[in-house]
Design a protein around this motif. Structure first.
Motif, PDB file in Angstrom:
ATOM      1  N   MET A   1      -2.133  -4.670  13.173  1.00 43.20           N
ATOM      2  CA  MET A   1      -2.349  -3.653  12.142  1.00 43.20           C
ATOM      3  C   MET A   1      -2.249  -2.254  12.741  1.00 43.20           C
ATOM      4  O   MET A   1      -2.804  -1.980  13.787  1.00 43.20           O
ATOM      5  CB  MET A   1      -3.742  -3.869  11.532  1.00 43.20           C
ATOM      6  CG  MET A   1      -4.068  -2.976  10.367  1.00 43.20           C
ATOM      7  SD  MET A   1      -3.168  -3.399   8.870  1.00 43.20           S
ATOM      8  CE  MET A   1      -4.082  -4.827   8.285  1.00 43.20           C
ATOM      9  N   TYR A  65      -5.113   5.532   6.933  1.00 47.23           N
ATOM     10  CA  TYR A  65      -4.557   4.361   6.265  1.00 47.23           C
ATOM     11  C   TYR A  65      -4.346   3.234   7.264  1.00 47.23           C
ATOM     12  O   TYR A  65      -4.039   3.489   8.430  1.00 47.23           O
ATOM     13  CB  TYR A  65      -3.188   4.694   5.653  1.00 47.23           C
ATOM     14  CG  TYR A  65      -3.226   5.685   4.524  1.00 47.23           C
ATOM     15  CD1 TYR A  65      -3.319   5.257   3.208  1.00 47.23           C
ATOM     16  CD2 TYR A  65      -3.158   7.047   4.765  1.00 47.23           C
ATOM     17  CE1 TYR A  65      -3.342   6.169   2.158  1.00 47.23           C
ATOM     18  CE2 TYR A  65      -3.180   7.974   3.728  1.00 47.23           C
ATOM     19  CZ  TYR A  65      -3.271   7.519   2.423  1.00 47.23           C
ATOM     20  OH  TYR A  65      -3.296   8.427   1.384  1.00 47.23           O
ATOM     21  N   MET A  66      -4.482   2.005   6.807  1.00 45.79           N
ATOM     22  CA  MET A  66      -4.100   0.845   7.606  1.00 45.79           C
ATOM     23  C   MET A  66      -2.773   0.322   7.065  1.00 45.79           C
ATOM     24  O   MET A  66      -2.606   0.202   5.846  1.00 45.79           O
ATOM     25  CB  MET A  66      -5.165  -0.241   7.495  1.00 45.79           C
ATOM     26  CG  MET A  66      -6.406   0.075   8.304  1.00 45.79           C
ATOM     27  SD  MET A  66      -7.627  -1.253   8.159  1.00 45.79           S
ATOM     28  CE  MET A  66      -8.298  -0.885   6.546  1.00 45.79           C
ATOM     29  N   ILE A  67      -1.869   0.013   7.959  1.00 46.31           N
ATOM     30  CA  ILE A  67      -0.549  -0.482   7.554  1.00 46.31           C
ATOM     31  C   ILE A  67      -0.180  -1.679   8.430  1.00 46.31           C
ATOM     32  O   ILE A  67      -0.196  -1.577   9.661  1.00 46.31           O
ATOM     33  CB  ILE A  67       0.530   0.617   7.696  1.00 46.31           C
ATOM     34  CG1 ILE A  67       0.069   1.918   7.016  1.00 46.31           C
ATOM     35  CG2 ILE A  67       1.853   0.147   7.099  1.00 46.31           C
ATOM     36  CD1 ILE A  67       1.064   3.069   7.141  1.00 46.31           C
ATOM     37  N   PRO A  68       0.151  -2.812   7.795  1.00 45.69           N
ATOM     38  CA  PRO A  68       0.513  -4.008   8.572  1.00 45.69           C
ATOM     39  C   PRO A  68       1.759  -3.779   9.422  1.00 45.69           C
ATOM     40  O   PRO A  68       2.667  -3.035   9.027  1.00 45.69           O
ATOM     41  CB  PRO A  68       0.803  -5.060   7.487  1.00 45.69           C
ATOM     42  CG  PRO A  68       0.174  -4.535   6.238  1.00 45.69           C
ATOM     43  CD  PRO A  68       0.195  -3.051   6.346  1.00 45.69           C
ATOM     44  N   LEU A  71       5.204  -3.901   7.882  1.00 47.63           N
ATOM     45  CA  LEU A  71       5.589  -2.793   7.006  1.00 47.63           C
ATOM     46  C   LEU A  71       5.862  -1.517   7.802  1.00 47.63           C
ATOM     47  O   LEU A  71       6.703  -0.705   7.411  1.00 47.63           O
ATOM     48  CB  LEU A  71       4.513  -2.544   5.935  1.00 47.63           C
ATOM     49  CG  LEU A  71       4.414  -3.646   4.880  1.00 47.63           C
ATOM     50  CD1 LEU A  71       3.342  -3.315   3.849  1.00 47.63           C
ATOM     51  CD2 LEU A  71       5.763  -3.866   4.170  1.00 47.63           C
TER      52      LEU A  71
END
Lengths: 91, 91
Positions: A1, A65-68, A71
């Motif tokens: 993540m 923000y958390m972004i996988p 993505l």
């Protein structure tokens, strides 16, 4: 993540403090006022606590923000990342 | 799925064009140089094409991220979103 931090802060000194906090937590600058990095949840929490302390009652806004991973790999970047060479370090 | 657009552009007119493109594609301003919204893949593609056209060979950088709904819900916002009232519209 991944963790993405974007900020909207007018005061130069405060902006530098926010950038320093991001760097010290393992994020890399992707724009003048945006940092991105793949850090642990513990580091993310530590960073958020630090950002809250740094901003305090000053004017400004910081968003985290958390972004996988999968993505972030699809992120679209248009134009030059970090234009302006040296100024990047102080802005 | 949400789309987050962040940009780092010095030229005032160009920055306004980028903001307009984001608004016209259904995104909402979350910082002076950041827009967020839950739009379709078709709209996202249309927006990316427009952003590429608008930036052209000008200096600057625009980044477009996709963020799942459940992670946008966990977004952390520190301080005031969109401080400065009126200036928001023109910056």
């Amino acid at each position: 993540m991944y963790t993405l931090v974007i900020y909207d802060i007018t005061d130069d000194k405060l902006r530098m403090k926010i950038a320093k906090a991001c760097e010290e937590h393992g994020l890399s600058r992707v724009q003048k006022s945006a940092f991105l990095g793949r850090i642990t949840p513990v580091m993310r929490k530590s960073l958020i606590d630090r950002l809250k302390r740094e901003l305090g009652k000053e004017r400004g806004n910081i968003q985290v923000y958390m972004i996988p991973d999968e993505l972030v790999a699809l992120k679209v970047s248009i134009g030059d990342e970090l234009p302006g060479s040296g100024e990047v370090l102080i802005i």
